[in-house]
Design an enzyme around this catalytic site. Structure first.
Site, PDB file in Angstrom:
ATOM      1  N   LYS A 100       0.827  -1.209   0.000  1.00  0.00           N
ATOM      2  CA  LYS A 100       0.000   0.000   0.000  1.00  0.00           C
ATOM      3  C   LYS A 100       0.858   1.254   0.000  1.00  0.00           C
ATOM      4  CE  LYS A 100      -4.376  -1.696   1.732  1.00  0.00           C
ATOM      5  NZ  LYS A 100      -5.423  -1.630   2.755  1.00  0.00           N
ATOM      6  N   LYS A 136      -6.574 -10.777 -10.105  1.00  0.00           N
ATOM      7  CA  LYS A 136      -7.817 -10.940  -9.359  1.00  0.00           C
ATOM      8  C   LYS A 136      -8.721  -9.727  -9.575  1.00  0.00           C
ATOM      9  CE  LYS A 136      -9.047 -11.835  -4.630  1.00  0.00           C
ATOM     10  NZ  LYS A 136      -8.626 -11.888  -3.256  1.00  0.00           N
ATOM     11  N   LYS A 169     -11.282  -3.834  -6.740  1.00  0.00           N
ATOM     12  CA  LYS A 169     -12.037  -2.578  -6.682  1.00  0.00           C
ATOM     13  C   LYS A 169     -11.268  -1.438  -7.314  1.00  0.00           C
ATOM     14  CE  LYS A 169     -14.194  -3.431  -2.185  1.00  0.00           C
ATOM     15  NZ  LYS A 169     -14.172  -3.087  -0.760  1.00  0.00           N
TER      16      LYS A 169
END
Ligand code: TRP
Length: 348
Positions: free
Chosen positions: A133, A215, A218
């Site tokens: 992140k 995958k 979002k």
């Protein structure tokens, strides 16, 4: 559906004297960021809905975790309620489970602080999600983002739960949670139940429609990457039509044909047919026929969710009532655990 635990045994529902044994408890957390897509639904939420009868479930919208990435305040507030509506629309039942919003229970950050003082820098520095992140948000590498796993550990430990359903990416955080719980219990006295990850056998690792090797996510930017639960039937059909496949025309389950395999897996789950009969159904037919059938089953499956969501969305009082009841049912447990931790560690 089968559930696998990483260890431990499934509890029997009835004991020898015919008395009901209490169910095992499960805590699930989901962040109110981004729209919920088919990958979230088939990979996680659907399983949560199905396990409501097996376990005592607590579902938490983890909005305090969301602010580790910069959010627009008005949007965050709205997304938090939207997610609660969506979870109920998907089948999380207020009669069976507790649903609440993380920031409504101040014991979460309070316990996170106590845990912080019992987690070593070395251990926390190994968390790979922080590294990922911070690479993605180089301009906002804040202390909360680093500390995220301590808050997550507090979420779980406050409720003395047995299991936490998680995907691969969160397993490291559960390990840290277990470590700090065991260390605290050993050093200060029994306080926390040590939870285990609950690995749900679902096979539902749904990939992006435009990129079947990653995958469904979002945050991906591709217009045809994900099917959102609130997409209209037209949009769903158009996304499926444009989904990446290959030049081979046979409709069979073949992992090396990632695009088709992903679409077939979605069809398999939603149609509840087995692989053999699916292959027979499309034998000799091409992508066009298969994609139409897939669109139909996706649209039909999402229709009741979308309708129920829109109904809930227009009745804010009702969703707030559900959240308040959830809050009232979980708070005493959080308070008891927090007070015990506080006392054990000598905070007056
Ligand atoms: N970190 C989790 C995720 O991103 C969300 C989360 C926060 C969570 N607290 C939790 C999940 C507690 C399970 C239990 O998916």
């Amino acid at each position: 559906m089968k559930f696998y635990f990483s260890s431990g045994k499934r509890s029997k529902k009835i004991n020898k004297k015919g008395r009901k044994l209490s169910k095992k408890a499960v805590f699930s957390g989901i962040q109110p960021t981004g729209n919920i897509h088919l990958g979230n639904y088939l990979g996680a939420i659907r399983n949560w809905v199905n396990m409501q009868d097996l376990y005592e479930n607590i579902f938490c919208v983890v909005n305090s975790h969301a602010i580790t990435i910069r959010q627009n305040p008005a949007e965050l507030r709205e997304k938090t309620l939207d997610l609660a509506c969506m979870l109920v629309a998907c089948g999380i039942s207020p009669e069976k489970s507790s649903l609440f919003i993380q920031s409504e229970v101040d014991f979460h950050p309070a316990l996170a602080w106590i845990l912080d003082c019992n987690i070593f820098m070395g251990d926390m520095s190994r968390m790979t999600q922080f590294k990922d992140k911070s690479q993605k948000n180089p301009k906002n590498i804040n202390v909360g983002l680093f500390n995220y796993p301590a808050l997550m550990a507090a979420d779980i430990l406050l409720y003395q739960v047995d299991f936490v359903p998680v995907g691969e990416d969160q397993k490291q955080h559960i390990e840290l949670t277990r470590d700090v719980a065991m260390r605290f219990n050993r050093d200060f006295g029994e306080c926390f139940k040590v939870p285990e990850p609950l690995i749900l056998e679902s096979g539902a690792r749904i990939m992006g429609l435009d990129d079947p090797n990653s995958k469904m996510s979002k945050s991906a930017t591709g217009k045809n990457h994900a099917i959102f639960l609130l997409d209209s039937p037209d949009i769903i059909a158009s996304k499926i039509k444009k989904a990446t496949t290959d030049s081979n025309s046979e409709i069979v389950f073949d992992k090396s044909r990632a695009g088709l395999y992903n679409l077939l897996s979605i069809y398999e789950i939603l149609s509840k047919k087995d692989r053999g009969s699916i292959e027979a159904e499309f034998n000799g037919k091409g992508y066009g026929v298969f994609k139409n059938a897939l669109s139909e089953v996706v649209i039909e499956s999402l229709k009741p969710i979308r309708e129920s969501y829109l109904r809930l969305k227009s009745n804010e009082d009702y969703i707030r009532k559900i959240l308040n009841e959830g809050l009232e049912s979980v708070k005493p447990k959080a308070e008891a655990t927090y007070n015990r931790a506080k006392e054990l560690i000598g905070l007056v």
